[in-house]
Design a protein around this motif. Structure first.
Motif, PDB file in Angstrom:
ATOM      1  N   THR A 146       0.837  -1.194   0.000  1.00  0.00           N
ATOM      2  CA  THR A 146       0.000   0.000   0.000  1.00  0.00           C
ATOM      3  C   THR A 146       0.873   1.246   0.000  1.00  0.00           C
ATOM      4  N   SER A 147       0.362   2.295  -0.608  1.00  0.00           N
ATOM      5  CA  SER A 147       0.981   3.618  -0.523  1.00  0.00           C
ATOM      6  C   SER A 147      -0.143   4.636  -0.439  1.00  0.00           C
ATOM      7  N   ILE A 180       4.210  -2.128  -8.130  1.00  0.00           N
ATOM      8  CA  ILE A 180       4.015  -3.173  -9.140  1.00  0.00           C
ATOM      9  C   ILE A 180       5.367  -3.716  -9.582  1.00  0.00           C
ATOM     10  N   ASP A 181       6.333  -2.814  -9.755  1.00  0.00           N
ATOM     11  CA  ASP A 181       7.658  -3.254 -10.176  1.00  0.00           C
ATOM     12  C   ASP A 181       8.313  -4.125  -9.106  1.00  0.00           C
ATOM     13  N   VAL A 182       8.110  -3.808  -7.837  1.00  0.00           N
ATOM     14  CA  VAL A 182       8.656  -4.647  -6.763  1.00  0.00           C
ATOM     15  C   VAL A 182       8.065  -6.060  -6.853  1.00  0.00           C
ATOM     16  N   ALA A 210      -6.503   3.670  -6.546  1.00  0.00           N
ATOM     17  CA  ALA A 210      -6.520   2.492  -7.411  1.00  0.00           C
ATOM     18  C   ALA A 210      -6.161   1.255  -6.590  1.00  0.00           C
ATOM     19  N   THR A 211      -6.853   0.168  -6.860  1.00  0.00           N
ATOM     20  CA  THR A 211      -6.557  -1.127  -6.259  1.00  0.00           C
ATOM     21  C   THR A 211      -6.326  -2.112  -7.390  1.00  0.00           C
ATOM     22  N   VAL A 212      -5.150  -2.724  -7.401  1.00  0.00           N
ATOM     23  CA  VAL A 212      -4.747  -3.589  -8.509  1.00  0.00           C
ATOM     24  C   VAL A 212      -4.436  -4.982  -7.973  1.00  0.00           C
ATOM     25  N   MET A 213      -4.941  -6.005  -8.666  1.00  0.00           N
ATOM     26  CA  MET A 213      -4.638  -7.392  -8.324  1.00  0.00           C
ATOM     27  C   MET A 213      -3.923  -8.046  -9.503  1.00  0.00           C
ATOM     28  N   ILE A 214      -2.813  -8.734  -9.212  1.00  0.00           N
ATOM     29  CA  ILE A 214      -1.979  -9.320 -10.252  1.00  0.00           C
ATOM     30  C   ILE A 214      -1.760 -10.798  -9.944  1.00  0.00           C
ATOM     31  N   GLN A 215      -1.900 -11.633 -10.969  1.00  0.00           N
ATOM     32  CA  GLN A 215      -1.651 -13.061 -10.832  1.00  0.00           C
ATOM     33  C   GLN A 215      -0.297 -13.393 -11.448  1.00  0.00           C
ATOM     34  N   ARG A 221      -0.385 -14.319  -5.784  1.00  0.00           N
ATOM     35  CA  ARG A 221      -1.202 -13.169  -6.149  1.00  0.00           C
ATOM     36  C   ARG A 221      -0.676 -11.939  -5.431  1.00  0.00           C
ATOM     37  N   GLY A 222      -0.590 -10.827  -6.144  1.00  0.00           N
ATOM     38  CA  GLY A 222      -0.151  -9.576  -5.557  1.00  0.00           C
ATOM     39  C   GLY A 222      -1.253  -8.545  -5.594  1.00  0.00           C
ATOM     40  N   MET A 223      -1.325  -7.722  -4.565  1.00  0.00           N
ATOM     41  CA  MET A 223      -2.304  -6.638  -4.533  1.00  0.00           C
ATOM     42  C   MET A 223      -1.593  -5.330  -4.188  1.00  0.00           C
ATOM     43  N   VAL A 224      -1.887  -4.291  -4.950  1.00  0.00           N
ATOM     44  CA  VAL A 224      -1.333  -2.957  -4.715  1.00  0.00           C
ATOM     45  C   VAL A 224      -2.493  -1.992  -4.539  1.00  0.00           C
TER      46      VAL A 224
END
Length: 312
Positions: A146-147, A180-182, A210-215, A221-224
């Protein structure tokens, strides 16, 4: 000795980029490109008002692109075409297609292209990657970053951030890109993306959250989650696995906590210095770049899919 020019003399350039170049022993601040020569007056460097003029100087070897996002791709591609090496601010471009065109230009001109994802060089991020590979938390299954902060264009020197024609978007581009890059650094190529973007507090032309979920491969799974409307600052990063949890909060702080261990690994006092050092290593010693154009375009891949799927 590597002769650098910096395009744009804004907040990041004056606080971090230029001091990093000035203190890196194999680097020289050769010149500055700015529409306002008064900004360049404090520096012992050549001054140009346009990039066209600067690139005609054969002594220029490396270019730092520190302009708003909409200029990243054209200025990077122009510089690469002139035979220069380029280190570009983040996010890499306005969209994935632009990012890919930058990588293509680097390949065609056989020149180094790096992107300013400096958190990859944090000692604790490097150490966390080692520990993940060693299985210290078992199989990673979920990571969250989170930021949260407050952004008021009237109080900021970077008011261009709320103009989508210049910035591409709001906190998704500005602060989510780093997180996201991390995740990409830890887990590799992103596979699928979903998101939600909205304006809850600020009536800007860009989203204020913004809330982003990445597989990723293997099921992790990553969430930002990023916000410009919180007066409670947050900078969280934690990774959960089948056998434990790794805590890196605050991401910009020194602490790394994991099962059976706690380490204090502070970042460099100038967060951009290790990135500049790594870029010079890549140019002069052919060392690998921590954040190359090829690895960094995956963040643009995520951002574009988040933006397209997430507006509510």
């Amino acid at each position: 000795m590597l002769n650098w020019i910096v395009i744009g003399i804004g907040d990041i350039a004056t606080r971090r980029v230029i001091p990093a170049i000035q203190t890196e022993p194999r680097s020289r601040l050769y010149g500055l490109v700015t529409r306002d020569p008064r900004k360049a007056a404090p520096y012992d460097a050549r001054i140009w008002s346009t990039l066209d003029e600067a690139l005609t100087d054969p002594a220029v070897e490396a270019v730092y692109v520190a302009t708003p996002v909409f200029l990243h791709a054209p200025q990077t591609i122009q510089s690469l075409g002139a035979g220069k090496r380029v280190l570009c601010e983040k996010p890499m471009a306005m969209n994935e297609a632009e990012a890919r065109s930058m990588v293509q230009a680097a390949e065609e001109n056989r020149r180094t292209l790096g992107v300013a994802y400096y958190r990859r060089s944090y000692p604790k991020v490097q150490r966390a990657k080692q520990l993940l590979a060693a299985g210290v938390i078992g199989k990673p299954v979920f990571a969250e970053l989170t930021s949260h902060g407050w952004f008021d264009e009237k109080e900021s020197q970077r008011s261009w951030l709320i103009d989508p024609a210049q910035s591409g978007g709001g906190p998704l581009y500005d602060v989510a890109s780093h997180r996201i890059d991390v995740l990409n650094f830890f887990f590799g190529m992103p596979l699928r993306v979903s998101a939600q973007l909205s304006n809850v507090v600020h009536d800007y032309a860009v989203e204020d959250n913004a809330t982003v979920m990445i597989q990723y491969a293997g099921g992790v799974r990553g969430m930002v989650d990023v916000r410009w409307h919180s007066k409670v600052k947050r900078d969280e990063c934690r990774i959960r696995g089948t056998e434990g949890e790794m805590e890196l909060s605050p991401l910009n702080g020194p602490d790394l906590i994991y099962p059976g261990g706690r380490e204090n690994l502070p970042p460099h006092s100038n967060l951009h210095y290790p990135m500049i050092e790594n870029f010079v290593d890549a140019v002069l010693a052919k060392a690998p770049l921590l954040a190359s154009g090829a690895s960094s375009l995956w963040t643009d891949f995520v951002i574009e899919r988040a933006r397209n799927s997430g507006i509510v």
